[in-house]
Scaffold this motif. Structure first.
Motif, PDB file in Angstrom:
ATOM      1  N   MET A   1       0.714  -1.262   0.011  1.00 55.03           N
ATOM      2  CA  MET A   1       0.026  -0.018   0.122  1.00 55.03           C
ATOM      3  C   MET A   1       0.859   1.330   0.035  1.00 55.03           C
ATOM      4  SD  MET A   1      -2.904   0.847   2.588  1.00 55.03           S
ATOM      5  CE  MET A   1      -3.989   2.241   2.409  1.00 55.03           C
ATOM      6  N   GLY A   2       0.558   2.240  -0.783  1.00 51.76           N
ATOM      7  CA  GLY A   2       1.241   3.462  -0.781  1.00 51.76           C
ATOM      8  C   GLY A   2       1.202   4.460   0.329  1.00 51.76           C
ATOM      9  N   TRP A   3       1.613   5.670   0.062  1.00 44.46           N
ATOM     10  CA  TRP A   3       1.376   6.537   1.155  1.00 44.46           C
ATOM     11  C   TRP A   3      -0.061   7.250   1.224  1.00 44.46           C
ATOM     12  CZ3 TRP A   3       0.461  11.957   0.118  1.00 44.46           C
ATOM     13  CH2 TRP A   3       0.804  12.809   1.060  1.00 44.46           C
ATOM     14  N   VAL A   4      -0.640   7.182   2.397  1.00 44.18           N
ATOM     15  CA  VAL A   4      -1.780   7.838   2.588  1.00 44.18           C
ATOM     16  C   VAL A   4      -1.716   9.152   3.619  1.00 44.18           C
ATOM     17  CG1 VAL A   4      -4.010   7.221   3.712  1.00 44.18           C
ATOM     18  CG2 VAL A   4      -3.145   5.541   2.641  1.00 44.18           C
ATOM     19  N   PRO A   5      -2.245  10.386   2.889  1.00 45.47           N
ATOM     20  CA  PRO A   5      -1.850  11.569   3.801  1.00 45.47           C
ATOM     21  C   PRO A   5      -2.694  11.514   5.027  1.00 45.47           C
ATOM     22  CG  PRO A   5      -3.407  11.934   1.764  1.00 45.47           C
ATOM     23  CD  PRO A   5      -2.731  10.392   1.601  1.00 45.47           C
ATOM     24  N   LYS A   6      -2.323  12.197   6.069  1.00 42.54           N
ATOM     25  CA  LYS A   6      -3.012  12.232   7.382  1.00 42.54           C
ATOM     26  C   LYS A   6      -3.497  13.516   7.562  1.00 42.54           C
ATOM     27  CE  LYS A   6      -2.368   9.763  10.931  1.00 42.54           C
ATOM     28  NZ  LYS A   6      -1.649   9.513  12.105  1.00 42.54           N
ATOM     29  N   ALA A   7      -4.498  14.113   7.799  1.00 49.30           N
ATOM     30  CA  ALA A   7      -5.158  15.596   8.255  1.00 49.30           C
ATOM     31  C   ALA A   7      -5.874  15.402   9.499  1.00 49.30           C
ATOM     32  CB  ALA A   7      -6.206  15.819   7.074  1.00 49.30           C
ATOM     33  N   LEU A   8      -5.470  16.454  10.213  1.00 47.38           N
ATOM     34  CA  LEU A   8      -6.102  16.909  11.507  1.00 47.38           C
ATOM     35  C   LEU A   8      -7.098  17.794  11.124  1.00 47.38           C
ATOM     36  CD1 LEU A   8      -5.743  16.096  14.438  1.00 47.38           C
ATOM     37  CD2 LEU A   8      -4.142  18.014  14.593  1.00 47.38           C
ATOM     38  N   LEU A   9      -8.386  17.541  11.650  1.00 46.59           N
ATOM     39  CA  LEU A   9      -9.724  18.346  11.164  1.00 46.59           C
ATOM     40  C   LEU A   9     -10.013  18.929  12.630  1.00 46.59           C
ATOM     41  CD1 LEU A   9     -11.859  19.544   9.557  1.00 46.59           C
ATOM     42  CD2 LEU A   9     -12.994  17.277   9.615  1.00 46.59           C
ATOM     43  N   LEU A  10     -10.133  20.148  12.653  1.00 50.38           N
ATOM     44  CA  LEU A  10     -10.736  20.849  13.965  1.00 50.38           C
ATOM     45  C   LEU A  10     -11.964  21.510  13.640  1.00 50.38           C
ATOM     46  CD1 LEU A  10      -7.308  22.194  15.007  1.00 50.38           C
ATOM     47  CD2 LEU A  10      -8.310  19.868  15.780  1.00 50.38           C
ATOM     48  N   THR A  11     -13.104  21.180  14.144  1.00 51.50           N
ATOM     49  CA  THR A  11     -14.323  21.902  14.066  1.00 51.50           C
ATOM     50  C   THR A  11     -15.001  21.569  15.079  1.00 51.50           C
ATOM     51  OG1 THR A  11     -16.158  22.280  12.721  1.00 51.50           O
ATOM     52  CG2 THR A  11     -15.219  20.053  12.443  1.00 51.50           C
ATOM     53  N   ASN A  12     -15.908  22.373  15.638  1.00 52.49           N
ATOM     54  CA  ASN A  12     -16.983  22.315  16.723  1.00 52.49           C
ATOM     55  C   ASN A  12     -18.372  21.913  16.343  1.00 52.49           C
ATOM     56  OD1 ASN A  12     -14.899  22.563  18.563  1.00 52.49           O
ATOM     57  ND2 ASN A  12     -15.539  24.764  18.864  1.00 52.49           N
ATOM     58  N   ASP A  13     -18.545  21.915  14.998  1.00 58.24           N
ATOM     59  CA  ASP A  13     -19.806  21.798  14.147  1.00 58.24           C
ATOM     60  C   ASP A  13     -20.202  20.511  13.756  1.00 58.24           C
ATOM     61  OD1 ASP A  13     -21.899  21.705  12.105  1.00 58.24           O
ATOM     62  OD2 ASP A  13     -21.956  23.940  12.542  1.00 58.24           O
ATOM     63  N   ASP A  14     -20.935  19.765  14.165  1.00 55.81           N
ATOM     64  CA  ASP A  14     -20.901  18.231  13.869  1.00 55.81           C
ATOM     65  C   ASP A  14     -21.467  18.253  12.290  1.00 55.81           C
ATOM     66  OD1 ASP A  14     -20.534  17.146  16.401  1.00 55.81           O
ATOM     67  OD2 ASP A  14     -22.552  17.030  16.711  1.00 55.81           O
ATOM     68  N   GLU A  15     -22.233  18.936  11.808  1.00 54.18           N
ATOM     69  CA  GLU A  15     -22.605  18.965  10.431  1.00 54.18           C
ATOM     70  C   GLU A  15     -21.616  19.212   9.463  1.00 54.18           C
ATOM     71  OE1 GLU A  15     -25.807  20.990   7.374  1.00 54.18           O
ATOM     72  OE2 GLU A  15     -26.462  21.032   9.290  1.00 54.18           O
ATOM     73  N   GLU A  16     -20.819  20.377   9.929  1.00 54.86           N
ATOM     74  CA  GLU A  16     -19.646  20.742   9.204  1.00 54.86           C
ATOM     75  C   GLU A  16     -18.468  19.606   9.248  1.00 54.86           C
ATOM     76  OE1 GLU A  16     -17.317  25.000   9.015  1.00 54.86           O
ATOM     77  OE2 GLU A  16     -17.039  23.828  11.070  1.00 54.86           O
ATOM     78  N   ALA A  17     -18.366  18.912  10.583  1.00 60.95           N
ATOM     79  CA  ALA A  17     -17.439  18.135  10.559  1.00 60.95           C
ATOM     80  C   ALA A  17     -17.513  16.939   9.615  1.00 60.95           C
ATOM     81  CB  ALA A  17     -17.180  17.415  11.971  1.00 60.95           C
ATOM     82  N   HIS A  18     -18.990  16.482   9.388  1.00 56.20           N
ATOM     83  CA  HIS A  18     -19.152  15.256   8.704  1.00 56.20           C
ATOM     84  C   HIS A  18     -19.055  15.854   7.243  1.00 56.20           C
ATOM     85  CE1 HIS A  18     -21.765  11.973   6.983  1.00 56.20           C
ATOM     86  NE2 HIS A  18     -22.466  12.968   6.379  1.00 56.20           N
ATOM     87  N   HIS A  19     -19.371  16.885   6.853  1.00 59.28           N
ATOM     88  CA  HIS A  19     -19.206  17.454   5.546  1.00 59.28           C
ATOM     89  C   HIS A  19     -17.809  17.435   5.027  1.00 59.28           C
ATOM     90  CE1 HIS A  19     -19.786  19.402   1.606  1.00 59.28           C
ATOM     91  NE2 HIS A  19     -18.953  20.330   2.193  1.00 59.28           N
ATOM     92  N   LEU A  20     -17.072  17.747   5.861  1.00 53.94           N
ATOM     93  CA  LEU A  20     -15.313  17.915   5.604  1.00 53.94           C
ATOM     94  C   LEU A  20     -14.794  16.686   5.742  1.00 53.94           C
ATOM     95  CD1 LEU A  20     -14.702  21.461   7.732  1.00 53.94           C
ATOM     96  CD2 LEU A  20     -14.633  20.954   5.095  1.00 53.94           C
TER      97      LEU A  20
END
Length: 88
Positions: free
Chosen positions: A1-20
Motif C-alpha cells: 500500500m502506498g502513502w496515505v496522507p493524514k489530516a487533522l480536522l478541527l471543528t466544533n460543528d457536527d454537520e460541518e465535521a461530517h461534510h469536511l
C-alpha cells in the motif's frame, strides 16, 4: 500500500465535521479531536500532513491551535476555514 496522507480536522460543528470528513477522507486519513489538549497530544504522537481548522478564533481553542502550530510545527500546513456572516 502506498502513502496515505493524514489530516487533522478541527471543528466544533457536527454537520460541518461530517461534510469536511466526507470530502477529505476520500484522499486520506482524517482525525477530529475536540479539545486543544487532545490536539497537542495528536500533534506530538502522530505525524500529520496538514491541519484544517474551523475553530472560532474568538475562543481559546482557535488561538491556541494557531500558536501551537506556529511555535512547534512551523513546517506543517495549517488551513483556516472561516465562515462569512452569510454562512452562519
Amino acid at each position: 500500500m502506498g502513502w496515505v496522507p493524514k489530516a487533522l480536522l478541527l471543528t466544533n460543528d457536527d454537520e460541518e465535521a461530517h461534510h469536511l470528513r466526507r470530502e477529505l477522507e476520500g484522499d486520506g486519513f482524517v482525525v477530529s479531536p475536540t479539545k486543544l489538549e487532545e490536539v497537542r497530544v495528536r500533534l506530538e504522537e502522530d505525524g500529520y500532513d496538514a491541519v484544517f481548522c474551523a475553530w472560532s478564533f474568538y475562543h481559546a481553542n482557535g488561538e491556541g491551535v494557531l500558536k501551537e502550530v506556529r511555535e512547534h510545527y512551523s513546517g506543517l500546513p495549517l488551513m483556516v476555514l472561516s465562515r462569512t456572516k452569510a454562512q452562519t
